[in-house]
Scaffold this active site. Sequence first.
Site, mmCIF file in Angstrom:
data_model
loop_
_atom_site.group_PDB
_atom_site.id
_atom_site.type_symbol
_atom_site.label_atom_id
_atom_site.label_comp_id
_atom_site.label_asym_id
_atom_site.label_seq_id
_atom_site.Cartn_x
_atom_site.Cartn_y
_atom_site.Cartn_z
ATOM 1 N N MET A 1 0.878 -1.268 -0.108
ATOM 2 C CA MET A 1 -0.084 -0.214 0.139
ATOM 3 C C MET A 1 0.896 1.136 -0.156
ATOM 4 S SD MET A 1 -3.395 -1.033 2.046
ATOM 5 C CE MET A 1 -2.733 -0.639 3.759
ATOM 6 N N GLY A 2 2.156 1.155 -0.292
ATOM 7 C CA GLY A 2 2.869 2.326 -0.422
ATOM 8 C C GLY A 2 3.460 2.483 0.837
ATOM 9 N N GLY B 1 10.998 -3.134 5.198
ATOM 10 C CA GLY B 1 10.421 -4.216 5.290
ATOM 11 C C GLY B 1 9.812 -4.581 3.832
ATOM 12 N N HIS B 2 9.220 -3.431 3.311
ATOM 13 C CA HIS B 2 8.933 -3.922 1.772
ATOM 14 C C HIS B 2 10.142 -4.157 0.868
ATOM 15 C CE1 HIS B 2 5.564 -0.853 2.914
ATOM 16 N NE2 HIS B 2 4.945 -1.859 2.955
ATOM 17 N N GLN C 1 -10.313 -2.824 2.358
ATOM 18 C CA GLN C 1 -9.915 -3.421 3.674
ATOM 19 C C GLN C 1 -9.888 -2.555 4.599
ATOM 20 O OE1 GLN C 1 -5.933 -4.246 1.675
ATOM 21 N NE2 GLN C 1 -5.213 -4.021 3.649
ATOM 22 N N ASP D 1 2.586 -9.323 9.153
ATOM 23 C CA ASP D 1 1.116 -9.410 9.192
ATOM 24 C C ASP D 1 0.642 -11.011 9.375
ATOM 25 O OD1 ASP D 1 0.052 -6.535 8.577
ATOM 26 O OD2 ASP D 1 1.705 -6.771 7.152
ATOM 27 N N ARG E 1 2.391 2.872 9.013
ATOM 28 C CA ARG E 1 1.811 3.619 9.896
ATOM 29 C C ARG E 1 2.769 4.506 11.046
ATOM 30 N NH1 ARG E 1 -1.846 -0.133 8.826
ATOM 31 N NH2 ARG E 1 -3.874 0.393 8.237
HETATM 32 P P1 AMP Z 1 1.468 -2.775 3.374
HETATM 33 O O1 AMP Z 1 2.009 -1.935 2.677
HETATM 34 O O2 AMP Z 1 1.657 -2.503 4.823
HETATM 35 O O3 AMP Z 1 0.228 -3.501 2.991
HETATM 36 O O4 AMP Z 1 2.531 -4.196 3.462
HETATM 37 C C1 AMP Z 1 2.851 -4.780 2.264
HETATM 38 C C2 AMP Z 1 3.568 -5.999 2.541
HETATM 39 O O5 AMP Z 1 4.754 -5.722 3.337
HETATM 40 C C3 AMP Z 1 2.689 -7.063 3.265
HETATM 41 O O6 AMP Z 1 3.124 -8.468 2.956
HETATM 42 C C4 AMP Z 1 3.495 -6.926 4.604
HETATM 43 O O7 AMP Z 1 3.513 -7.951 5.477
HETATM 44 C C5 AMP Z 1 4.939 -6.505 4.353
HETATM 45 N N1 AMP Z 1 5.395 -5.864 5.460
HETATM 46 C C6 AMP Z 1 5.017 -4.633 6.198
HETATM 47 N N2 AMP Z 1 5.901 -4.396 6.976
HETATM 48 C C7 AMP Z 1 7.001 -5.116 7.144
HETATM 49 C C8 AMP Z 1 8.055 -5.412 7.949
HETATM 50 N N3 AMP Z 1 8.254 -4.786 8.864
HETATM 51 N N4 AMP Z 1 8.925 -6.487 7.434
HETATM 52 C C9 AMP Z 1 8.523 -7.140 6.569
HETATM 53 N N5 AMP Z 1 7.634 -7.088 5.809
HETATM 54 C C10 AMP Z 1 6.774 -6.225 6.053
#
Ligand code: AMP
Length: 280
Positions: A30-31, A36-37, A61, A151, A190
Amino acid sequence: MIIFKRASEITDYLSRLSEEDTPVGFVPTMGALHEGHLSLLDASRKQNSVTVCSIFINPSQFNNPEDFRLYPVTVEKDIEMLIAHGCDVLFLPPVEEIYPPGYVAPAYDLGAMEHVLEGHYRPGHFQGVCQVVDRLLDIISPDRIYLGQKDFQQCMVIKKLLELTGKNARIQIQIMPTIREADGLAMSSRNLRLNEDERRVAPALFHELSVIRAGLPGNSIEQLEHDAYRNLENNGFSVDYIKVVNANSLAPAQNISEPLVAVAAASIGGIRLIDNLILN
Ligand code: AMP
């Protein structure tokens, strides 16, 4: 990096690649990208010839309209990060490309996992996750999808989605470890919304999960959960849950010989953070 905004155009482009048997890895996001991404992107680049990332803040969602409205948007910076990390293709669709006029959301039968933990506190959330991931997988048709263990329940839900739709026959799920800040806080888009004081106490969430893990041998699970809950509340969190559950079913832990994961969700200054730690 090629950027596509139209579903039909990215589908055409990638289907030509698949004719040449080129493995495609997919990282949905979601950018407001962070390390992590990028760790998911790196993992995909190692295992595939082409890596596709999507940035789409999926309205369906969000159970809380305020959370949706305030979700961080940093697209220009995200694009720079993706180019610097060697992403091949970015899918950046407007809402109507994911949910075109006439789109009817399927009802995904996720079983009990839909209504516990995150499902309980965010009604409808996982149906929304399934809608967007199902659509993205139809559009991109990757060989592998990369998800973050951060997640934990979402990973389980997406695994179930792939089984329900038969997509598991051709798409592999790769779950990557949670990337953390130096003080333990799980990286999250966040986190950008935390002010200085909130940011200072935010690592307590991971700290309490770690205390549970360290205390598990020899202590009652209930007592550990209770202490963690109280410590977080004393630190100013409003706690939804901090619990030890079975890592396969998410049912409350019965004994320490099961596969266990400690999961937590708590808000600080109105910003809801989640985290988890595999215990054994
Ligand atoms: P989001 O942009 O928050 O929807 O996350 C996109 C992907 O990145 C999802 O598969 C998350 O689980 C993963 N993600 C988010 N934060 C982390 C993190 N700290 N470490 C590893 N993967 C992450």
